[in-house]
Write an enzyme that holds these catalytic residues in place. Sequence first.
Site, PDB file in Angstrom:
ATOM      1  N   GLU A 104       1.853   3.742   3.056  1.00  0.00           N
ATOM      2  CA  GLU A 104       2.385   3.192   4.301  1.00  0.00           C
ATOM      3  C   GLU A 104       3.911   3.241   4.281  1.00  0.00           C
ATOM      4  O   GLU A 104       4.584   2.205   4.251  1.00  0.00           O
ATOM      5  CB  GLU A 104       1.812   1.788   4.508  1.00  0.00           C
ATOM      6  CG  GLU A 104       0.280   1.859   4.649  1.00  0.00           C
ATOM      7  CD  GLU A 104      -0.462   0.524   4.514  1.00  0.00           C
ATOM      8  OE1 GLU A 104       0.193  -0.532   4.538  1.00  0.00           O
ATOM      9  OE2 GLU A 104      -1.694   0.547   4.382  1.00  0.00           O
TER      10      GLU A 104
ATOM     11  N   GLU B  30       1.032  -4.740  11.060  1.00  0.00           N
ATOM     12  CA  GLU B  30       0.636  -3.338  10.931  1.00  0.00           C
ATOM     13  C   GLU B  30       1.510  -2.586  11.925  1.00  0.00           C
ATOM     14  O   GLU B  30       1.394  -2.778  13.132  1.00  0.00           O
ATOM     15  CB  GLU B  30      -0.846  -3.150  11.281  1.00  0.00           C
ATOM     16  CG  GLU B  30      -1.827  -3.817  10.327  1.00  0.00           C
ATOM     17  CD  GLU B  30      -2.133  -2.982   9.087  1.00  0.00           C
ATOM     18  OE1 GLU B  30      -1.623  -1.845   8.989  1.00  0.00           O
ATOM     19  OE2 GLU B  30      -2.870  -3.472   8.204  1.00  0.00           O
TER      20      GLU B  30
ATOM     21  N   HIS C  87       0.842  -1.187   0.000  1.00  0.00           N
ATOM     22  CA  HIS C  87       0.000   0.000   0.000  1.00  0.00           C
ATOM     23  C   HIS C  87       0.879   1.239   0.000  1.00  0.00           C
ATOM     24  O   HIS C  87       1.712   1.414   0.885  1.00  0.00           O
ATOM     25  CB  HIS C  87      -0.924   0.019   1.223  1.00  0.00           C
ATOM     26  CG  HIS C  87      -2.017  -0.997   1.149  1.00  0.00           C
ATOM     27  ND1 HIS C  87      -2.429  -1.721   2.237  1.00  0.00           N
ATOM     28  CD2 HIS C  87      -2.791  -1.397   0.109  1.00  0.00           C
ATOM     29  CE1 HIS C  87      -3.415  -2.535   1.872  1.00  0.00           C
ATOM     30  NE2 HIS C  87      -3.640  -2.351   0.581  1.00  0.00           N
TER      31      HIS C  87
ATOM     32  N   ARG D  45      -3.256   4.792  -1.971  1.00  0.00           N
ATOM     33  CA  ARG D  45      -3.136   3.445  -1.420  1.00  0.00           C
ATOM     34  C   ARG D  45      -2.880   2.367  -2.471  1.00  0.00           C
ATOM     35  O   ARG D  45      -2.084   1.447  -2.264  1.00  0.00           O
ATOM     36  CB  ARG D  45      -4.433   3.129  -0.674  1.00  0.00           C
ATOM     37  CG  ARG D  45      -4.650   1.699  -0.224  1.00  0.00           C
ATOM     38  CD  ARG D  45      -6.003   1.603   0.479  1.00  0.00           C
ATOM     39  NE  ARG D  45      -6.465   0.249   0.658  1.00  0.00           N
ATOM     40  CZ  ARG D  45      -6.175  -0.507   1.737  1.00  0.00           C
ATOM     41  NH1 ARG D  45      -5.423  -0.029   2.696  1.00  0.00           N
ATOM     42  NH2 ARG D  45      -6.649  -1.736   1.831  1.00  0.00           N
TER      43      ARG D  45
ATOM     44  N   HIS E 174       2.700  -3.711   6.743  1.00  0.00           N
ATOM     45  CA  HIS E 174       1.782  -2.598   6.484  1.00  0.00           C
ATOM     46  C   HIS E 174       1.879  -1.577   7.606  1.00  0.00           C
ATOM     47  O   HIS E 174       2.604  -1.759   8.570  1.00  0.00           O
ATOM     48  CB  HIS E 174       0.338  -3.116   6.473  1.00  0.00           C
ATOM     49  CG  HIS E 174      -0.013  -4.008   5.328  1.00  0.00           C
ATOM     50  ND1 HIS E 174      -0.958  -3.682   4.395  1.00  0.00           N
ATOM     51  CD2 HIS E 174       0.452  -5.221   4.974  1.00  0.00           C
ATOM     52  CE1 HIS E 174      -1.070  -4.655   3.519  1.00  0.00           C
ATOM     53  NE2 HIS E 174      -0.232  -5.615   3.847  1.00  0.00           N
TER      54      HIS E 174
END
Lengths: 198, 390
Positions: free
Chosen positions: B155, B354, B152, B210, B280
């Site tokens: 990020e 994440e 993405h 994104r 991510h």
Amino acid sequence: NIPESGHKYYLQFSTENYRTGENAGNCLATVLYPKKKSPPVVSIKCSHTKDQKEIQEEDNRVYQRIRHQSKPITGNNIPDSYGKIEPALEPVWALAVAGSSSIMWEKSTETLGYFLAQVKSVRQWIRKDDFIEFDYTVLLHEIPTQEIISCHMRLTWLPGHPLKVKHFCAAESHGVDEGSGAESGSAAGPATEKGANF
Amino acid sequence: MPETLQQVQHLQLLCSTLMLDLWKPLLPEDIRAGEDLHIRVPAPLVQEVKDSLDKLMISYRVLIPDVQKLVDQSMPRERSSHRQVSGGYVYTEYHPMEEIYQWMTQIQKNNSELVTQHFLGMTFENRTMYYLQISQPSNKPKKIIWMDCGIHAREWISPAFCQWFVKEILQNYKTDPNISRFLQNLDLYVLPVLNIDGYIYSWEEDRLWRKSRSPYENGNCYGTDLNRNFNSSWGSVGVSFDCNSDVFCGLGPESEPETRAVAQFIKSKKNDILCYLTIHSYGQLILTPYGSTNKPPSNNEELMQVAKEAAAALTGKYGTSYRVGSTASILYSNSGSSRDWAHTIGIPLSYTFELRDTGTHGFVLPADQIQPTCEETMLAVTTIIDYVDK
């Protein structure tokens, strides 16, 4: 799950200072999402780690920092692409955080949540009275759609008074300003607070 | 502080001989007995000045031990303190794609005994996708750990971590017993930026972009969410078929060249890949399969156990707390994710990380958090690698 009535959530959470990460108090809340679509019914009780006097003093400091600037404040991309916030714009960002939380309060649903992704632009309106007033374009990150929602926010404030926020969010995400979304609102700030606490 | 006329004269001589930088007063002739004297002494002369003052029986106190440090600290963040330099590359800053390409070339050049750069495929806008293979030469067949970053575009902390990871391994493999141990049995494959077109777009046009950059509907909209484009329950939940949406899953599973490049490669090596990691931000989570269903994967206990250990190791560094669980249970439902696909084709340990933070800065994580984020995440990833090694 309350059959026939909707979904009721019991929440216990702690809050922290947005800037410093210090614990700012604990809250107990219940949130009831009624079966038919309408705003949820919320009851909430929080304890604060700071007393009213400290909160007022901090609010005053933020206020003074803004008032003491010689020209009307304007800015773009706060934080910038690298996550940096100009020290002079920090209080303006703090106000944006507080103001957009009221937008998020109104927009959130049982299945949609938000975060403030970035302040796209800000412009100060100088007033004759003591209130400070700003026009913002804020970008909200919507979960789980992952969309970036652009919202226009007009914010007015004087320490000791609730934050006044009017907003209008674009229907389309990401720079495509369709403007057909009919949301505007003004919020007096969270019911339990007397003034915005940064 | 000089007390006597003699001391004043000696000090005046010292200052002019050594050409010291007087801060108070500004001129030697203004030095007075009984008045404070402030001098900035360059590092090589410090000892000599101290010795002279001792000989003259003049008492002194160091007010600022390192003037340069203070100057650096007060400078705008750009290129000041916190330089983590490895052959000149600054790992504590975000880098545009051009620089990451150059970095990969340099890394291979400087560490050719261990690192090779490999072609993976082409992006929609015709850019080359490369992965780095870190492999200790040996006659033993090795198992593989795969890690990709930057699926993405917005990020940014993710590619920053992949670069940091490579640097850490290469800097320490000779001295760190852990690393040298697992490199005997495992090869590390790192894809620093999967969605190159999107990443570049987030630098040049839209920081919060994104998806990829493939056009749809005659250029009416752009981009597929590559993490909805893999062949795992594709198109079933948590996606949109509207190309305007940020979770547009494409026209079919693996419709995007980037997805195909990764999937083809991983398929070709799947018997040797023991672990699939995809990085991510944000949220501070270690996510296990699945996103498309609440039904747990066959090795759920193992997945959860290892993830919990990894999260604990991470938290041990700076206290950053991470949550662990399946995407469907702690985040939201989604289908077509690379992590789910990796697990369904048989890669037992598949995780989505994440990274920081939890919303304060979100995607726009300040560069001064690159180092702590990468350091703590490193501990989590090496915990997982250690487990795989056994």
